[in-house]
Design a protein around this motif. Structure first.
Motif, mmCIF file in Angstrom:
data_model
loop_
_atom_site.group_PDB
_atom_site.id
_atom_site.type_symbol
_atom_site.label_atom_id
_atom_site.label_comp_id
_atom_site.label_asym_id
_atom_site.label_seq_id
_atom_site.Cartn_x
_atom_site.Cartn_y
_atom_site.Cartn_z
ATOM 1 N N ARG A 4 0.932 -1.191 -0.031
ATOM 2 C CA ARG A 4 -0.022 0.032 0.025
ATOM 3 C C ARG A 4 0.921 1.155 -0.122
ATOM 4 O O ARG A 4 0.541 2.204 -0.611
ATOM 5 C CB ARG A 4 -0.717 -0.174 1.321
ATOM 6 N N LEU A 5 1.954 1.255 0.973
ATOM 7 C CA LEU A 5 2.846 2.361 0.739
ATOM 8 C C LEU A 5 3.374 2.666 -0.457
ATOM 9 O O LEU A 5 3.714 3.625 -1.073
ATOM 10 C CB LEU A 5 3.807 2.277 1.853
ATOM 11 N N LEU A 6 3.926 1.556 -1.131
ATOM 12 C CA LEU A 6 4.563 1.709 -2.296
ATOM 13 C C LEU A 6 3.499 1.952 -3.449
ATOM 14 O O LEU A 6 3.932 3.026 -4.177
ATOM 15 C CB LEU A 6 4.936 0.300 -2.817
ATOM 16 N N HIS A 7 2.263 1.602 -3.422
ATOM 17 C CA HIS A 7 1.204 2.250 -4.241
ATOM 18 C C HIS A 7 1.031 3.766 -4.156
ATOM 19 O O HIS A 7 0.935 4.472 -4.943
ATOM 20 C CB HIS A 7 0.066 1.509 -4.017
ATOM 21 N N LEU A 8 0.931 4.059 -2.946
ATOM 22 C CA LEU A 8 0.820 5.386 -2.422
ATOM 23 C C LEU A 8 1.884 6.452 -2.857
ATOM 24 O O LEU A 8 1.796 7.479 -3.200
ATOM 25 C CB LEU A 8 0.710 5.847 -1.070
ATOM 26 N N THR A 44 12.847 3.863 3.802
ATOM 27 C CA THR A 44 12.751 2.332 3.368
ATOM 28 C C THR A 44 11.136 2.041 3.524
ATOM 29 O O THR A 44 10.472 2.408 4.211
ATOM 30 C CB THR A 44 13.669 1.495 3.874
ATOM 31 N N LEU A 45 10.939 0.838 2.999
ATOM 32 C CA LEU A 45 9.310 0.233 3.193
ATOM 33 C C LEU A 45 9.225 0.198 4.440
ATOM 34 O O LEU A 45 8.476 0.097 5.454
ATOM 35 C CB LEU A 45 9.401 -0.863 2.224
ATOM 36 N N SER A 49 6.651 1.439 7.131
ATOM 37 C CA SER A 49 5.575 0.534 7.727
ATOM 38 C C SER A 49 5.558 1.006 9.267
ATOM 39 O O SER A 49 4.644 1.022 9.908
ATOM 40 C CB SER A 49 5.909 -0.664 7.537
ATOM 41 N N SER A 50 7.057 1.354 9.813
ATOM 42 C CA SER A 50 6.820 1.441 11.208
ATOM 43 C C SER A 50 6.520 2.976 11.299
ATOM 44 O O SER A 50 5.743 2.943 12.421
ATOM 45 C CB SER A 50 8.359 1.479 11.522
ATOM 46 N N LEU A 51 6.420 3.758 10.453
ATOM 47 C CA LEU A 51 6.007 5.221 10.779
ATOM 48 C C LEU A 51 4.495 5.097 10.797
ATOM 49 O O LEU A 51 3.711 5.732 11.695
ATOM 50 C CB LEU A 51 6.370 5.964 9.544
ATOM 51 N N ALA A 52 3.830 4.256 9.746
ATOM 52 C CA ALA A 52 2.363 4.155 9.753
ATOM 53 C C ALA A 52 1.757 3.761 11.116
ATOM 54 O O ALA A 52 0.755 3.921 11.412
ATOM 55 C CB ALA A 52 2.126 3.265 8.398
ATOM 56 N N ASP A 53 2.476 2.380 11.483
ATOM 57 C CA ASP A 53 2.050 1.802 12.685
ATOM 58 C C ASP A 53 2.094 2.869 14.012
ATOM 59 O O ASP A 53 1.123 3.040 14.666
ATOM 60 C CB ASP A 53 2.856 0.505 12.911
ATOM 61 N N ALA A 54 3.198 3.667 13.936
ATOM 62 C CA ALA A 54 3.402 4.470 15.028
ATOM 63 C C ALA A 54 2.040 5.710 14.785
ATOM 64 O O ALA A 54 1.793 6.107 15.996
ATOM 65 C CB ALA A 54 4.797 5.359 15.021
#
Length: 167
Positions: A4-8, A44-45, A49-54
């Motif tokens: 999803r992050l790559l798509h965004l 990096t991905l 991902s860690s940023l999105a979770d935080a």
């Protein structure tokens, strides 16, 4: 999450044939916002991902629907405006399992024959297959069973001396 992050990221990266301003809803971003965007694009991905979770944890959001990500959260959820507790209730309802696996953890050696007979009663295994399955404990005896049936099987197996776990 990473896809999803790559798509965004692909959506947010301007294409050479199209003008970037055609996709922008704001006139021009402030230098602070531009700096944040540049920093996020450099992650990096795994870091993204860690940023999105935080961010989810800090903002108290379980998960955004896919359309809310693309439209900035402007799409209402199905069923009208839901309160903050509604998302938690829906998540709990989804987490409630509908199918269980009946797993044999162990058994009393004296009860081995009774366990094999009981296993054959609720499966279509032959004597040899049932014996091999019991001997290789821990093993799943029956998978994808409705809750009531799984509890019934577990109760019967425990009555003959088996140690059963529902997963």
């Amino acid at each position: 999450m990473a896809s999803r992050l790559l798509h965004l990221r692909r959506l947010l990266t301007p294409r050479p044939t199209l003008h970037a301003a055609a996709f922008s809803t704001a006139a021009t971003p402030t230098p602070r916002v531009s700096g944040i965007v540049d920093e996020i694009c450099g992650l990096t991905l795994l870091e993204a991902s860690s940023l999105a979770d935080a961010l989810r944890g800090r903002l108290g959001v379980d998960q955004l629907p896919p359309l809310a990500i693309l439209t900035g959260g402007a799409v209402p959820l199905a069923g009208g405006a839901a309160g903050p507790g509604a998302a938690g209730e829906e998540a709990k309802a989804k987490e409630e399992k509908m199918a269980f696996d009946v797993k044999l953890e162990g058994f009393d050696a004296a009860a081995k024959l009774k366990i094999i007979k009981e296993l054959r009663a609720f499966t279509n295994l032959g004597l040899k297959e049932a014996k091999e399955l019991v001997e290789k404990a821990p093993a799943v005896l029956k998978a994808g069973v409705p809750k009531e049936e799984a509890e019934s099987i577990a109760e019967k197996m425990r009555a003959v001396g088996a140690k059963i776990v529902l997963e």
